[in-house]
Design an enzyme around this catalytic site. Structure first.
Site, PDB file in Angstrom:
ATOM      1  N   ARG A 243      -8.787  12.110   7.161  1.00 14.66           N
ATOM      2  CA  ARG A 243     -10.129  11.935   6.888  1.00 14.66           C
ATOM      3  C   ARG A 243     -10.699  11.235   5.907  1.00 14.66           C
ATOM      4  O   ARG A 243     -11.524  10.323   5.831  1.00 14.66           O
ATOM      5  CB  ARG A 243     -10.619  13.434   6.572  1.00 14.66           C
ATOM      6  CG  ARG A 243     -11.179  14.338   7.799  1.00 14.66           C
ATOM      7  CD  ARG A 243     -10.807  15.567   7.436  1.00 14.66           C
ATOM      8  NE  ARG A 243      -9.438  15.760   7.219  1.00 14.66           N
ATOM      9  CZ  ARG A 243      -8.606  16.038   8.076  1.00 14.66           C
ATOM     10  NH1 ARG A 243      -8.832  15.968   9.348  1.00 14.66           N
ATOM     11  NH2 ARG A 243      -7.179  16.258   7.703  1.00 14.66           N
ATOM     12  N   THR A 244      -9.820  11.323   4.512  1.00 12.76           N
ATOM     13  CA  THR A 244     -10.424  10.642   3.554  1.00 12.76           C
ATOM     14  C   THR A 244     -10.199   9.122   3.520  1.00 12.76           C
ATOM     15  O   THR A 244     -11.059   8.463   3.205  1.00 12.76           O
ATOM     16  CB  THR A 244      -9.722  11.307   2.118  1.00 12.76           C
ATOM     17  OG1 THR A 244      -9.958  12.747   2.141  1.00 12.76           O
ATOM     18  CG2 THR A 244     -10.201  10.658   0.818  1.00 12.76           C
TER      19      THR A 244
ATOM     20  N   LYS B 197       9.545  -0.986  -3.987  1.00 10.64           N
ATOM     21  CA  LYS B 197      10.408  -1.856  -4.500  1.00 10.64           C
ATOM     22  C   LYS B 197      10.695  -1.634  -6.097  1.00 10.64           C
ATOM     23  O   LYS B 197      11.194  -2.248  -6.845  1.00 10.64           O
ATOM     24  CB  LYS B 197      10.144  -3.464  -4.654  1.00 10.64           C
ATOM     25  CG  LYS B 197      10.192  -3.892  -3.077  1.00 10.64           C
ATOM     26  CD  LYS B 197       9.587  -5.320  -3.104  1.00 10.64           C
ATOM     27  CE  LYS B 197       9.429  -5.853  -1.548  1.00 10.64           C
ATOM     28  NZ  LYS B 197       8.675  -7.051  -1.565  1.00 10.64           N
TER      29      LYS B 197
ATOM     30  N   ARG C 133      -5.267   7.580  -3.619  1.00  7.16           N
ATOM     31  CA  ARG C 133      -4.720   8.932  -3.440  1.00  7.16           C
ATOM     32  C   ARG C 133      -3.221   8.883  -3.856  1.00  7.16           C
ATOM     33  O   ARG C 133      -2.579   8.085  -3.595  1.00  7.16           O
ATOM     34  CB  ARG C 133      -4.793   9.609  -2.281  1.00  7.16           C
ATOM     35  CG  ARG C 133      -3.837  10.904  -1.874  1.00  7.16           C
ATOM     36  CD  ARG C 133      -4.180  11.570  -0.614  1.00  7.16           C
ATOM     37  NE  ARG C 133      -5.505  12.037  -0.596  1.00  7.16           N
ATOM     38  CZ  ARG C 133      -6.108  12.849   0.376  1.00  7.16           C
ATOM     39  NH1 ARG C 133      -5.314  13.095   1.427  1.00  7.16           N
ATOM     40  NH2 ARG C 133      -7.181  13.436   0.439  1.00  7.16           N
TER      41      ARG C 133
ATOM     42  N   HIS D 168     -10.351  16.297  -6.545  1.00  2.87           N
ATOM     43  CA  HIS D 168     -10.634  15.334  -5.286  1.00  2.87           C
ATOM     44  C   HIS D 168     -12.237  15.319  -5.442  1.00  2.87           C
ATOM     45  O   HIS D 168     -13.033  16.082  -4.558  1.00  2.87           O
ATOM     46  CB  HIS D 168     -10.406  16.456  -4.253  1.00  2.87           C
ATOM     47  CG  HIS D 168     -10.332  15.394  -2.664  1.00  2.87           C
ATOM     48  ND1 HIS D 168     -10.845  14.225  -2.615  1.00  2.87           N
ATOM     49  CD2 HIS D 168      -9.547  15.748  -1.611  1.00  2.87           C
ATOM     50  CE1 HIS D 168     -10.565  13.940  -1.482  1.00  2.87           C
ATOM     51  NE2 HIS D 168      -9.763  14.697  -1.114  1.00  2.87           N
TER      52      HIS D 168
HETATM   53  C1  NCD Z   1      -7.525  17.844   1.487  1.00  5.83           C
HETATM   54  C2  NCD Z   1      -6.711  17.501   0.604  1.00  5.83           C
HETATM   55  O1  NCD Z   1      -6.066  16.129   0.737  1.00  5.83           O
HETATM   56  O2  NCD Z   1      -6.617  17.690  -0.634  1.00  5.83           O
HETATM   57  N1  NCD Z   1      -7.725  17.275   2.776  1.00  5.83           N
HETATM   58  C3  NCD Z   1      -8.823  16.340   2.607  1.00  5.83           C
HETATM   59  O3  NCD Z   1      -8.956  15.277   1.838  1.00  5.83           O
HETATM   60  N2  NCD Z   1      -9.897  16.449   3.429  1.00  5.83           N
HETATM   61  C4  NCD Z   1      -7.141  19.286   1.806  1.00  5.83           C
HETATM   62  C5  NCD Z   1      -5.789  19.579   2.312  1.00  5.83           C
HETATM   63  O4  NCD Z   1      -4.890  18.711   2.389  1.00  5.83           O
HETATM   64  O5  NCD Z   1      -5.488  20.682   2.571  1.00  5.83           O
END
Ligand code: NCD
Length: 311
Positions: free
Chosen positions: A58-59, A88, A109, A137
């Site tokens: 999703r993100t 590397k 991320r 997040h």
């Molecule tokens: C979440 C995350 O990556 O923190 N997912 C997301 O970004 N929608 C939640 C999760 O991984 O459980």
């Protein structure tokens, strides 16, 4: 011109109510635009680099969709860092300094808490934190809060119950911090070993919120306006036997939903791995897929603000 222009987005601590209102207002304009035009050229001059050192569906795709809907370009490095120079041995700082030669904004991320700050210190273009380990997040928390306001028409006065992995769940951490700005009642439901970290608990208490912890969803279901359900974060456990003990601790079932208010919402940042029975999906109170869509509008809003483009 907004105050986010040229800024990093690293933590929800950067947001006050006025700025949140600004982000939400722009997200609504974005939804309007998508529903009428589908896409625009607002960010046509800009390129986004997206680098994910942890899995995401999703993100990553919502940031890509957000940039594409606004006419911008995307460099997606999401196939796992095994395909990039990180494998590397390149340092995070060097990777940032390279990406900013191509891109106007970087979305990252990373599995380590604090990595987003480190990246932002190295980069001269804005860095947006798309999750840093068990840290924060922030864009998820903004879309979660936006969903609550869109679905229920307000935030103040609500009973919000957070369920599941409150210890490792970074979405819970960011949303809890953001909700501290409002007058809400918070209920934290988890097994003992997955309780909310003490610093966060002290934070909400210091903010004057009505807070309670318990172990059973049945205790909160009848009064909840928002049930925020989360996955047990398997990847954060050093001892998998401990994960096995708590992985099936709770499950939202039709029987449980029968005890909930008629006007309330069930949210989940997704992915779910059994915490919400799929039969709940057709319940109008199941808001998690609408929540996903809101994520795109919030990220469109943030990208436009950070890049200094307004509609
Ligand atoms: C979440 C995350 O990556 O923190 N997912 C997301 O970004 N929608 C939640 C999760 O991984 O459980």
């Amino acid at each position: 011109m907004t105050i986010l222009k040229g800024q990093d987005v690293l933590s929800v601590a950067q947001f006050d109510k006025a700025l949140i209102g600004d982000v939400f207002g722009r997200a609504r304009q974005m939804r309007q635009m998508v529903e009428t035009e589908g896409r625009s050229d607002l960010l046509k001059p800009f390129v986004l680099a997206l680098i994910f050192y942890e899995p995401s569906t999703r993100t990553a795709s919502s940031f890509i969709a957000a940039m594409q809907r606004l006419g911008g370009g995307v460099i997606p490095i999401t196939g796992g860092v095994q395909f990039s120079s990180v494998s590397k041995g390149e340092t995070l700082g060097d990777t940032m300094r390279v990406l900013e030669q191509y891109a106007d904004v970087i979305v990252m991320r990373h599995p380590e808490k604090g990595a987003a700050e480190q990246a932002a210190a190295a980069a001269t273009v804005p860095v947006i934190n798309a999750g840093d380990g068990v840290g924060e997040h922030p864009t998820q928390a903004l879309l979660d809060l936006f969903t609550i306001e869109e679905e229920l028409g307000r935030i103040d006065g609500l009973n919000v119950a957070m369920i599941g992995d409150l210890r490792f769940g970074r979405t819970v951490h960011s949303l809890t911090r953001l909700l501290s700005l409002y007058d809400v009642n918070l209920r934290f439901v988890s097994p003992e070993i997955l309780r909310l970290p003490l610093t966060l608990m002290n934070g909400v208490r210091d903010a004057g919120l009505n807070v309670r912890e318990c172990h059973d969803v049945a205790e909160v279901i009848a009064s909840a306006d928002v049930l925020y359900v989360t996955r047990v974060q398997k990847e954060r456990f050093s001892d998998l036997a401990q994960y096995d003990e708590v992985k099936n601790y709770y499950r939202i079932t039709p029987d449980l939903m029968a005890q909930a208010q008629e006007k309330m919402i069930v949210m989940h940042p997704l992915p779910r791995v059994g915490e919400i029975e799929p039969t709940i999906d057709s319940d109008p109170r199941a808001a998690y897929f609408r929540q996903v869509r809101n994520g795109m509008f919030i990220r469109m809003s943030l990208l436009a603000s950070v890049l200094g483009a307004t509609v």
